[in-house]
Design a protein around this motif. Structure first.
Motif, PDB file in Angstrom:
ATOM      1  N   GLY A   5       0.823  -1.202   0.000  1.00 17.99           N
ATOM      2  CA  GLY A   5       0.000   0.000   0.000  1.00 17.99           C
ATOM      3  C   GLY A   5       0.852   1.246   0.000  1.00 17.99           C
ATOM      4  O   GLY A   5       2.061   1.206  -0.244  1.00 17.99           O
ATOM      5  N   SER A   6       0.211   2.343   0.304  1.00 22.87           N
ATOM      6  CA  SER A   6       0.827   3.655   0.206  1.00 22.87           C
ATOM      7  C   SER A   6       1.926   3.872   1.239  1.00 22.87           C
ATOM      8  O   SER A   6       1.824   3.422   2.384  1.00 22.87           O
ATOM      9  CB  SER A   6      -0.254   4.732   0.382  1.00 22.87           C
ATOM     10  N   ALA A   9       0.721   6.441   4.235  1.00 23.20           N
ATOM     11  CA  ALA A   9      -0.499   5.824   4.743  1.00 23.20           C
ATOM     12  C   ALA A   9      -1.146   6.681   5.824  1.00 23.20           C
ATOM     13  O   ALA A   9      -0.474   7.370   6.592  1.00 23.20           O
ATOM     14  CB  ALA A   9      -0.178   4.436   5.306  1.00 23.20           C
ATOM     15  N   THR A  10      -2.458   6.627   5.871  1.00 25.63           N
ATOM     16  CA  THR A  10      -3.194   7.277   6.950  1.00 25.63           C
ATOM     17  C   THR A  10      -3.212   6.346   8.157  1.00 25.63           C
ATOM     18  O   THR A  10      -2.784   5.186   8.082  1.00 25.63           O
ATOM     19  CB  THR A  10      -4.638   7.576   6.522  1.00 25.63           C
ATOM     20  N   TYR A  12      -5.778   5.002   9.315  1.00 23.17           N
ATOM     21  CA  TYR A  12      -6.679   3.914   8.915  1.00 23.17           C
ATOM     22  C   TYR A  12      -5.908   2.839   8.160  1.00 23.17           C
ATOM     23  O   TYR A  12      -6.036   1.643   8.454  1.00 23.17           O
ATOM     24  CB  TYR A  12      -7.799   4.481   8.037  1.00 23.17           C
ATOM     25  N   GLY A  13      -5.095   3.249   7.186  1.00 30.11           N
ATOM     26  CA  GLY A  13      -4.337   2.295   6.392  1.00 30.11           C
ATOM     27  C   GLY A  13      -3.339   1.521   7.228  1.00 30.11           C
ATOM     28  O   GLY A  13      -3.191   0.303   7.078  1.00 30.11           O
ATOM     29  N   GLN A  16      -5.250  -1.003   9.446  1.00 31.50           N
ATOM     30  CA  GLN A  16      -5.779  -2.131   8.680  1.00 31.50           C
ATOM     31  C   GLN A  16      -4.666  -3.078   8.243  1.00 31.50           C
ATOM     32  O   GLN A  16      -4.818  -4.308   8.286  1.00 31.50           O
ATOM     33  CB  GLN A  16      -6.546  -1.622   7.456  1.00 31.50           C
ATOM     34  N   GLU A 116      -4.129   0.410   1.044  1.00 26.13           N
ATOM     35  CA  GLU A 116      -4.413   1.829   0.826  1.00 26.13           C
ATOM     36  C   GLU A 116      -3.488   2.330  -0.263  1.00 26.13           C
ATOM     37  O   GLU A 116      -2.312   1.957  -0.301  1.00 26.13           O
ATOM     38  CB  GLU A 116      -4.206   2.607   2.131  1.00 26.13           C
ATOM     39  N   GLY A 142     -11.628   1.874   1.298  1.00 27.09           N
ATOM     40  CA  GLY A 142     -11.439   3.003   2.201  1.00 27.09           C
ATOM     41  C   GLY A 142     -12.563   3.998   2.047  1.00 27.09           C
ATOM     42  O   GLY A 142     -13.444   3.837   1.182  1.00 27.09           O
ATOM     43  N   SER A 146     -11.685   9.783   0.793  1.00 21.31           N
ATOM     44  CA  SER A 146     -10.238   9.745   1.010  1.00 21.31           C
ATOM     45  C   SER A 146      -9.495   9.511  -0.299  1.00 21.31           C
ATOM     46  O   SER A 146      -9.643   8.449  -0.933  1.00 21.31           O
ATOM     47  CB  SER A 146      -9.883   8.645   2.012  1.00 21.31           C
ATOM     48  N   ALA A 148      -6.490   8.886  -0.465  1.00 17.89           N
ATOM     49  CA  ALA A 148      -5.530   7.825  -0.180  1.00 17.89           C
ATOM     50  C   ALA A 148      -6.088   6.447  -0.495  1.00 17.89           C
ATOM     51  O   ALA A 148      -5.330   5.486  -0.632  1.00 17.89           O
ATOM     52  CB  ALA A 148      -5.104   7.887   1.287  1.00 17.89           C
ATOM     53  N   SER A 149      -7.399   6.319  -0.610  1.00 19.90           N
ATOM     54  CA  SER A 149      -8.021   5.035  -0.917  1.00 19.90           C
ATOM     55  C   SER A 149      -8.582   4.960  -2.335  1.00 19.90           C
ATOM     56  O   SER A 149      -9.109   3.920  -2.730  1.00 19.90           O
ATOM     57  CB  SER A 149      -9.151   4.741   0.086  1.00 19.90           C
TER      58      SER A 149
END
Length: 216
Positions: A5-6, A9-10, A12-13, A16, A116, A142, A146, A148-149
């Motif tokens: 993923g990113s 990341a946030t 949330y990411g 998760q 994410e 997400g 967002s 990011a998602s």
């Protein structure tokens, strides 16, 4: 399972990725990622929290922690799991090697989960390689608000990725995909098989089956 993923990341990411990888490792599955900031490091840490193995695929030599801030994490992975690179020891990360890392990550895994990622996230390159290898691509949805998602939500909407919310969803998708391949519903792209083209169907299935075993 590859969990990617990113880098940006946030919370949330990160949460998760940690929980998903922890649960996958607790269920006996190896978590593969790229040691980068954000989702990657959270995936590795989640697997280690569960006492399970994890594989770090490096963009440079296996002796070159990247980013350097993750040197302690890389040591922990080496003790309990595996550090992989196709670059020679001492080699520095390059753009080409970052892309090669994505290819290797996809090839080592039975499937890839993108936790994410923005529309132009590098994690989507790993998802592309996974799809090219005819292995399942999954995404953790997400918030629709967002950015990011967005790179995860769009493939899910288009049907090029399945939505997963937890480790059991991931295992179910991999099992379904394995059953379809075993039943001949899909076949491996022969360009990835070191044999002449035009192989009989039963020969191709024999190559596919080990790559999609439900558990390792």
């Amino acid at each position: 399972m590859a969990v990617v993923g990113s880098r940006a990341a946030t919370s949330y990411g990160t949460q998760q990725a940690t929980e998903l990888s922890r649960d996958l490792a607790a269920m006996g599955h190896t978590v593969i990622s790229g040691l980068a900031y954000g989702v990657d490091q959270a995936a590795h840490r989640g697997a280690l929290l569960a006492g399970g193995p994890t594989i770090a695929v490096m963009p440079g030599g296996a002796d070159r922690p990247y980013p350097t801030a993750h040197a302690p994490l890389l040591e922990a992975i080496a003790e309990r799991g595996l550090v992989v690179s196709e670059a020679p020891p001492g080699a520095a990360p390059t753009r080409t090697r970052f892309l090669a890392r994505n290819r290797i990550t996809a090839a080592l895994a039975e499937g890839t989960v993108v936790v994410e990622g923005a529309v132009r996230s590098g994690a989507l390159n790993t998802a592309h390689w996974t799809a090219t290898l005819h292995r399942p691509v999954m995404g953790v949805p997400g918030p629709v608000t967002s950015a990011a998602s967005a790179g995860v939500n769009q493939p899910i909407r288009r049907g090029s990725a399945t939505a997963v919310a937890n480790a059991q969803d991931v295992i179910t998708d991999v099992m379904i995909h394995a059953a379809r391949v075993a039943g001949g519903a899909e076949r491996l792209d022969e360009s990835f098989v070191p044999e002449p083209r035009g192989l009989p169907q039963d020969h191709v299935q024999g190559v596919v089956a080990p790559a999609v075993a439900a558990r390792r």
